[in-house]
Design a protein around this motif. Sequence first.
Motif, PDB file in Angstrom:
ATOM      1  N   UNK A 468       0.800  -1.535   0.066  1.00 49.14           N
ATOM      2  CA  UNK A 468       0.451  -0.197  -0.079  1.00 49.14           C
ATOM      3  C   UNK A 468       1.204   1.320   0.133  1.00 49.14           C
ATOM      4  N   UNK A 469       1.934   1.576   0.856  1.00 46.03           N
ATOM      5  CA  UNK A 469       2.924   2.451   1.150  1.00 46.03           C
ATOM      6  C   UNK A 469       3.656   2.431  -0.579  1.00 46.03           C
ATOM      7  N   UNK A 470       4.061   1.646  -1.023  1.00 48.88           N
ATOM      8  CA  UNK A 470       4.772   2.153  -2.176  1.00 48.88           C
ATOM      9  C   UNK A 470       3.561   2.236  -3.855  1.00 48.88           C
ATOM     10  N   UNK A 471       2.450   1.970  -3.983  1.00 56.04           N
ATOM     11  CA  UNK A 471       2.094   1.717  -4.568  1.00 56.04           C
ATOM     12  C   UNK A 471       1.147   3.872  -4.266  1.00 56.04           C
ATOM     13  N   UNK A 472       0.571   4.305  -2.583  1.00 60.03           N
ATOM     14  CA  UNK A 472       0.403   5.429  -3.111  1.00 60.03           C
ATOM     15  C   UNK A 472       1.658   6.036  -2.756  1.00 60.03           C
ATOM     16  N   UNK A 473       2.986   6.024  -3.002  1.00 65.64           N
ATOM     17  CA  UNK A 473       4.058   6.726  -3.268  1.00 65.64           C
ATOM     18  C   UNK A 473       4.792   7.453  -2.248  1.00 65.64           C
ATOM     19  N   UNK A 474       4.429   6.913  -1.110  1.00 68.22           N
ATOM     20  CA  UNK A 474       4.578   7.715   0.908  1.00 68.22           C
ATOM     21  C   UNK A 474       5.708   6.803   1.218  1.00 68.22           C
ATOM     22  N   UNK A 475       6.215   5.394   0.839  1.00 69.79           N
ATOM     23  CA  UNK A 475       7.035   5.171   0.835  1.00 69.79           C
ATOM     24  C   UNK A 475       8.363   5.769   1.477  1.00 69.79           C
ATOM     25  N   UNK A 476       8.784   5.897   0.910  1.00 66.49           N
ATOM     26  CA  UNK A 476      10.336   7.045   1.793  1.00 66.49           C
ATOM     27  C   UNK A 476       9.900   7.798   3.074  1.00 66.49           C
ATOM     28  N   UNK A 477       8.436   8.407   3.148  1.00 68.01           N
ATOM     29  CA  UNK A 477       8.607   8.936   4.020  1.00 68.01           C
ATOM     30  C   UNK A 477       8.024   7.668   5.214  1.00 68.01           C
ATOM     31  N   UNK A 478       6.982   7.109   5.332  1.00 66.75           N
ATOM     32  CA  UNK A 478       6.387   6.036   6.020  1.00 66.75           C
ATOM     33  C   UNK A 478       7.669   5.308   6.773  1.00 66.75           C
TER      34      UNK A 478
END
Length: 515
Positions: A468-478
């Motif tokens: 989920x965090x990869x496809x949302x584009x928020x993986x680095x921040x998370x």
Amino acid sequence: MKYSNIITRKLLPVLAIVMIATFSGCKKFLDTPRQGEYNEENYPYPGGAGPYDQFILGAYTDLRGYNVHADGFIVATSIRSDDADKGSTASDGGPDVITMDNFPVLTNNGRANALWTGYYGLINKCNNTIHQITIRNEIVATEEAKMQARAEARFIRGYGYFMLVRLFGRVPKIDTLFADPAAQNNVPQSTPAEIYSLIESDLTFAASFLPAEWDKKFIGRATSGAANGILAKVYLTQKKWAMAKATAALVMNSGKYDLSTPYATIFGESGENSKESVFEIQGRADAQIKTDQGIQYASIQGVRGATEWNMGWGWNTPSTFLEAAYEANDPRKARTILYTSTPTTPGITIYGETTPLGLPNPRYNQKVYTLPSERARVNDRFGYWMNVRILRYADIVLMFAEASNEMGGADNIEAARVALNTVRARARTGAPVGTLADRVTTDQGELRDFIRHERRIELAMEHDRFFDIVRWGIADDAMHNAGKPNFSAARDALLPIPQAQIDLSNNVLTQNFGY
């Protein structure tokens, strides 16, 4: 609770030649209860499930496999995320698991290679089934039986490729049986778009020809709802919002699933194959057969302790960042996080047991915690009988909500909000008044954040968070906020192509970016 589809010793000689040639050491079949156990008199051919069971059940067996839904699966889909830590002791798992948790993953990572071989082994079983039906065509069967068997094989193959493309990105597309199996090693990688096209084709076919439900003695076999449910996630991953919404709606409108199962019940033995379940991998164990018909899934995550508290490896523990994400009084927290006892605060399991002092980790995954009476029944603590929940109805509802909201427009945003609130309503059952109040916003951005939060909490520790965090584009921040500074989405969103596979291919396969 479980239905046995285990072929008895009496029947095995009848199928021995076929099984040895086809399944390369396969010993187990799809699990179902003893009352459904097959022998020479009641094996369901040509009636029952169909004449191609001798092939397709090998693929179901692989779904229970150690390299498909146990060790590497847990490490790559959950421990890699911000919601879980490796757990156990600091050195346990060695570089393979430690680098999955802290990054970067090494190109010789054994878990990555095991996932590659595990899922391609599964895909080969599916390709063989399709070959037996469409090419070899030696079995006399109705067209309906052929199409249903092909649909089962294509469902499992589509699911296998969905896992591979999300784990590795560019992977070889192998959709036929090779006369020389070694030649598979030299198939070049396809683009993710080409793999997704195959997945969509497989799952669309499966949804068209699979039954909406099976007789209970075949519980756990793929249904049209399961095919549409995975397909909805495939569309969601590609941001095909309208198709994701429409396909999730097919499952929601089928009448086969609902949110009536209490959240606290879903994950225990009594909650298996409930109205919440869209697709589960079936495990089974008894006092005589403790592991061979089950899954080493709960055991890997079980409490690591001594004597009766020695339930497993203690891996995949809920992180403090997941712990902090729950809203006040959310009952789902207690069903997800098992706290261990401290000198001042006892840790109580979902079944009322008090955990001992001195366990290696302060938290464990309560969703895989086994029922004490089941441990007594099997005379074993390691939970091989536990099913693996691959797709739940709440996930379908939240996919519908996300896709609707991303489509925009007042009607879609309202449909998203209503769907989201049905999941929250089930979650707050029995909680104090005011807990998990309905979301009332009509702002698309705010609702997006609410939906993402709900997916994190509702599906916590269920292997969706990293994707989920990869496809949302928020993986680095998370990941950086969760204390994993070595993570770089540009590299670590995908695992490395295993160096062992590159070597086998004579460098036909090429490495992913950054490794």
